[in-house]
Design a protein around this motif. Sequence first.
Motif, short mmCIF file in Angstrom:
data_model
loop_
_atom_site.label_atom_id
_atom_site.label_comp_id
_atom_site.label_asym_id
_atom_site.label_seq_id
_atom_site.Cartn_x
_atom_site.Cartn_y
_atom_site.Cartn_z
N VAL A 193 0.84 -1.20 0.00
CA VAL A 193 0.00 0.00 0.00
C VAL A 193 0.87 1.25 0.00
N ALA A 194 1.97 1.19 0.76
CA ALA A 194 2.85 2.35 0.89
C ALA A 194 3.70 2.60 -0.35
N GLY A 195 3.79 1.60 -1.23
CA GLY A 195 4.65 1.75 -2.40
C GLY A 195 6.09 1.37 -2.13
N LEU A 196 6.34 0.68 -1.02
CA LEU A 196 7.70 0.26 -0.67
C LEU A 196 8.00 -1.15 -1.16
N GLU A 197 6.97 -1.87 -1.63
CA GLU A 197 7.12 -3.18 -2.24
C GLU A 197 6.34 -3.20 -3.55
N GLU A 198 6.94 -3.75 -4.59
CA GLU A 198 6.22 -3.90 -5.85
C GLU A 198 5.14 -4.96 -5.71
N ILE A 199 4.05 -4.76 -6.43
CA ILE A 199 2.91 -5.69 -6.39
C ILE A 199 3.07 -6.69 -7.54
N ASP B 159 -0.34 9.87 -1.11
CA ASP B 159 -1.12 10.57 -0.08
C ASP B 159 -1.34 9.69 1.14
N ILE B 160 -0.26 9.07 1.59
CA ILE B 160 -0.31 8.26 2.80
C ILE B 160 0.80 8.74 3.75
N ALA B 161 0.66 8.41 5.02
CA ALA B 161 1.72 8.71 5.99
C ALA B 161 1.99 7.45 6.80
N MET B 162 3.27 7.13 6.98
CA MET B 162 3.65 5.90 7.69
C MET B 162 4.24 6.21 9.05
N VAL B 163 3.94 5.33 10.01
CA VAL B 163 4.57 5.37 11.33
C VAL B 163 5.21 4.00 11.53
N PHE B 164 6.53 4.01 11.75
CA PHE B 164 7.29 2.76 11.79
C PHE B 164 7.57 2.32 13.23
N GLN B 165 8.10 1.09 13.33
CA GLN B 165 8.54 0.54 14.61
C GLN B 165 9.65 1.41 15.19
N SER B 166 10.61 1.79 14.36
CA SER B 166 11.65 2.73 14.79
C SER B 166 11.10 4.14 14.58
N TYR B 167 11.40 5.02 15.49
CA TYR B 167 10.82 6.36 15.41
C TYR B 167 11.35 7.13 14.21
N ALA B 168 12.58 6.80 13.78
CA ALA B 168 13.20 7.43 12.60
C ALA B 168 13.21 8.96 12.72
N LEU B 169 13.56 9.45 13.91
CA LEU B 169 13.65 10.90 14.11
C LEU B 169 15.07 11.38 13.79
N ALA C 11 -4.62 8.27 4.28
CA ALA C 11 -4.57 7.08 5.12
C ALA C 11 -3.29 7.06 5.94
N PHE C 12 -3.40 6.56 7.16
CA PHE C 12 -2.24 6.27 8.00
C PHE C 12 -1.90 4.80 7.85
N LEU C 13 -0.60 4.49 7.74
CA LEU C 13 -0.11 3.12 7.72
C LEU C 13 0.86 2.98 8.89
N MET C 14 0.58 2.06 9.80
CA MET C 14 1.39 1.92 11.01
C MET C 14 1.93 0.50 11.10
N ARG D 223 4.45 13.74 13.05
CA ARG D 223 4.98 13.88 11.69
C ARG D 223 4.00 13.32 10.66
N ALA D 224 3.28 12.24 11.06
CA ALA D 224 2.26 11.69 10.16
C ALA D 224 1.02 12.56 10.12
N ILE D 225 0.59 13.07 11.27
CA ILE D 225 -0.64 13.86 11.34
C ILE D 225 -0.55 15.12 10.48
N VAL D 226 0.58 15.81 10.52
CA VAL D 226 0.68 17.09 9.80
C VAL D 226 0.60 16.91 8.29
N ARG D 227 0.84 15.69 7.82
CA ARG D 227 0.71 15.43 6.39
C ARG D 227 -0.74 15.51 5.94
N GLU D 228 -1.68 15.35 6.90
CA GLU D 228 -3.12 15.31 6.59
C GLU D 228 -3.39 14.35 5.43
#
Length: 406
Positions: free
Chosen positions: A50-56, A77-87, A155-158, A147-152
């Motif tokens: 969904v995120a476009g990080l893997e080819e279908i 038009d998606i925002a991801m939240v990962f296991q690592s905070y990636a700050l 969809a959120f992907l977590m 960081r995900a919220i401000v993207r408005e």
Amino acid sequence: MAEVVFDEVTKVYDDGTKAVDSLDLDVADGEFMVLVGPSGCGKTTALRMVAGLEEISGGVVKIGDRVVNYVPSRDRDIAMVFQSYALYPHLSIYDNIAFGLKVKKVPKKEIDRRVNNAARILGLEPFLKRKPRALSGGQRQRVAMGRAIVREPAAFLMDEPLSNLDAKLRVQMRAEIAGLQRSLETTTIYVTHDQVEAMTMGDRVAVMRKGQLQQVADPQTLYDHPVNLFVGGFIGSPAMNMIEATLERRNGGLAAKAGEQEIPITSEEVAQRPALRRFVDKEVVLGIRPEDLEDAALAPDSRARLRGTTALTEALGSEIVVHFEIPAKHAVTEDVRELAEDVGDEARVDQLAEEDTATLVGRFGPRSRVREGDKVEVAVDTRALHFFDPETGLGIYDEDEKGEAS
């Protein structure tokens, strides 16, 4: 906001591994959907497609009305939240939250509005000038959420966003994320290995196994009406007890005979599971959830009893988790083996298959006086029993049910 649709989505890697197999799933506009399953079941791969990080490899993914199979990740038009905070450690909390907006050249005044709004929602206003190292794990996760919220986004992907937090903080953060999603009403797909997280957060939960969707339903339906033995065993903590039993006719109803003991099933209870009649004089897997077992001294009106010996008690204050042994055999099927592998207990399964004693787990009331080594009588709530076909693993419910994921 937008609907997210998986239509026969498949992912096959170059070595032939099929990580996701013909996934059909509709995530409604504004819904909180949780993907859950053992390690390697394909849930993260589905999210990354969904995120476009893997080819279908096959099928179609839609976000809203748009097919996004070949749309770059940045344009989905998606925002991801990962296991690592990636700050970014050298940037302030304000600049971490604002980073994606600055890259997109959003006007400074709009960036300021969005960052301050997210900080207010997440309780981060006092920390905007600090660096990530000055924040706790929970606060850093809130920054990642900001960081995900401000993207408005649509969809959120977590992806397992709470796995780096300690147990107490995880409980707090899952409540915060679920509340935040409800207030924002943004379509959310949340991946976790933790079935407690899945059950407490999701509007609906999709259980995956070996790349295939097993069942998707609201949490209570998954719990009360698991489509198969795998879902029944995966959902619930402590896990469902599973033993071998034979169904026999008794007094107008049935009885589940496990070893030398019997659990009566009234005609009214059989009427709720009419397909049980097809298994008379046949073996079934009998599933009993720990909360449906009680110290018989605290449930004097119960007509269904199991008798055994207490092996271990765990006093938790609000309840006592009691492990007790009965003369019966654990059910050992392919599903049971896979569930055991997921928790690193596969060697124990082979041992269980040879034993004539089954250890069951019950959640007794705190007034129980059962102690280790005691003989114990255990009351069984027969209204909540689960039955599975040992050959197919499917739940035994209505005559016309075929056990498809629904």
